[in-house]
Design an enzyme around this catalytic site. Sequence first.
Site, PDB file in Angstrom:
ATOM      1  CG  HIS A 138      -2.070   0.889   1.150  1.00 34.81           C
ATOM      2  ND1 HIS A 138      -1.969   2.249   1.334  1.00 34.81           N
ATOM      3  CD2 HIS A 138      -3.379   0.641   0.884  1.00 34.81           C
ATOM      4  CE1 HIS A 138      -3.171   2.793   1.198  1.00 34.81           C
ATOM      5  NE2 HIS A 138      -4.048   1.839   0.927  1.00 34.81           N
ATOM      6  CG  ASP A 220       0.225  -1.534   6.507  1.00 36.02           C
ATOM      7  OD1 ASP A 220      -0.833  -1.901   7.062  1.00 36.02           O
ATOM      8  OD2 ASP A 220       0.248  -0.902   5.428  1.00 36.02           O
ATOM      9  CD  GLN A 223      -6.711  -4.740   4.256  1.00 34.46           C
ATOM     10  OE1 GLN A 223      -7.649  -5.400   4.699  1.00 34.46           O
ATOM     11  NE2 GLN A 223      -6.901  -3.585   3.648  1.00 34.46           N
ATOM     12  CE  LYS A 246      -7.722  -0.144   5.932  1.00 37.14           C
ATOM     13  NZ  LYS A 246      -8.304   0.054   4.612  1.00 37.14           N
ATOM     14  CB  CYS A 370      -4.189   2.915  -2.356  1.00 33.89           C
ATOM     15  SG  CYS A 370      -5.778   3.707  -2.224  1.00 33.89           S
TER      16      CYS A 370
HETATM   17  N1  PMP Z   1      -2.073  -0.247   4.573  1.00 40.39           N
HETATM   18  C1  PMP Z   1      -2.865  -1.168   4.014  1.00 40.39           C
HETATM   19  C2  PMP Z   1      -2.303  -2.532   3.753  1.00 40.39           C
HETATM   20  C3  PMP Z   1      -4.192  -0.859   3.710  1.00 40.39           C
HETATM   21  O1  PMP Z   1      -4.967  -1.787   3.145  1.00 40.39           O
HETATM   22  C4  PMP Z   1      -4.683   0.430   3.999  1.00 40.39           C
HETATM   23  C5  PMP Z   1      -6.104   0.825   3.675  1.00 40.39           C
HETATM   24  N2  PMP Z   1      -6.565   0.387   2.455  1.00 40.39           N
HETATM   25  C6  PMP Z   1      -3.823   1.360   4.585  1.00 40.39           C
HETATM   26  C7  PMP Z   1      -2.526   0.986   4.869  1.00 40.39           C
HETATM   27  C8  PMP Z   1      -4.284   2.734   4.949  1.00 40.39           C
HETATM   28  O2  PMP Z   1      -5.275   2.686   5.948  1.00 40.39           O
HETATM   29  P1  PMP Z   1      -6.034   4.009   6.408  1.00 40.39           P
HETATM   30  O3  PMP Z   1      -6.625   4.580   5.159  1.00 40.39           O
HETATM   31  O4  PMP Z   1      -7.085   3.528   7.356  1.00 40.39           O
HETATM   32  O5  PMP Z   1      -5.050   4.913   7.030  1.00 40.39           O
END
Ligand code: PMP
Length: 405
Positions: A138, A220, A223, A246, A370
């Site tokens: 991400h 991170d 997920q 999430k 993203c």
């Molecule tokens: N890292 C990962 C692996 C994600 O899937 C996401 C959200 N799609 C994020 C970071 C960012 O999360 P947030 O938008 O809640 O800050």
Amino acid sequence: MASIAAHGPGAALLAELAPWQRALRAQFPIITANPDLAYLDSAATGQKPQAVLDAVHDQLTAAHANAGRGSYPWANASTALVADVRERIKGFLDDPAPARSAVHFTSGTTEGLRLVARDWLPGLLADGDEIVVPFADHEANLEPWLEAQRLLARQGVRIRVRELPYQSSSGDYDPAALARLVGPRTRFVAATHVHHVYGGNMNVHLIRRAVGPDVPICLDAAQSVGHLPVSVAELDVDFVAFSGHKALALPGSGALWARQARGPELQPGGWRGSPNTTGIASLAAALDWLAAAGTDRIARWTVALAARLSDGLRHLDAYDVLGCQRSLAADAPVQQRCGIVTFRHRDIGARDLGFILFSHGFMVRTDGHCQAGADERIGSVRVSLHVYNTPEEIDRLLAVLTSLR
Ligand code: PMP
């Protein structure tokens, strides 16, 4: 359509867990109010169980005040709530030494990773040091590290940013290649627990051995927290960033767990303002709900649903499933795919496929997700699952996808 328990990978497991899952699904008002819709976008954000909605209502109607300021009973209650949830987060993450760790509340994973990159990493690094970060996960887990590199460069400190190596066959990280890459100037590794596009469990449990005892690891866990058990004791990492929204809590809630062992203590810089007390209350309720439901069972359920979908797709020539194809069986011991399946139709663009699927009641994500380095114009369709999803939804989805040959 054949009965859910009759066939397919993980069918026995799904049948065994079905009564448990029905009782949990019934606790999501937005799901039960919309029986003709299937929400298949939980990697973007999760739906909220009644217990979380109740906790929000209670927090706002019982003793609501700002936290960390004021000394009247409602203010004290809010201050105590924030302190209490910090400790509960440590427990939820299986923290082996809670007296030596800290929890910083954030708006989500992105802010947590940024805190590490802005307020901690620069103090660790000297000219010529190296950091290792993922280039194809991400954006939130790449951009902050590159920003730190740029910031330090302006101060004359040159940092080398190296790619955390992936295995070409599976897309997981390659611990052997990582061990070869680590040298005396390696100061930091950033990694992702579960890939948000391919759904792979990225082998992060092997990183500590590959990098040795002294290199801080930042995870991170966007997920994974709320989807599967996450144990900082087992993973031996130094930071865990995750998003409350999430993990079935309110949007705008999240946390960064930080161990105070390798490198300086993280001191978030600047004035951080009032905490999101309602979000923090929702996070506590969500983590309690998840713990009672059992994150191990949630993981088995969503992995079995994902395996059912990817197995079905493999029999359809019109589709390509992205990422690793092996070990999708629900009972495979390691290298499992989690509850995320991403695919493309050979002739129908991702966006068009998304419209078609919504016309049948399926809500999926359709773009580049993203992903760092991904080409948004190609795009793909991502189905991501949580405990409220059912085998019937997967079978209906497969029936529609089959009709689009
Ligand atoms: N890292 C990962 C692996 C994600 O899937 C996401 C959200 N799609 C994020 C970071 C960012 O999360 P947030 O938008 O809640 O800050």
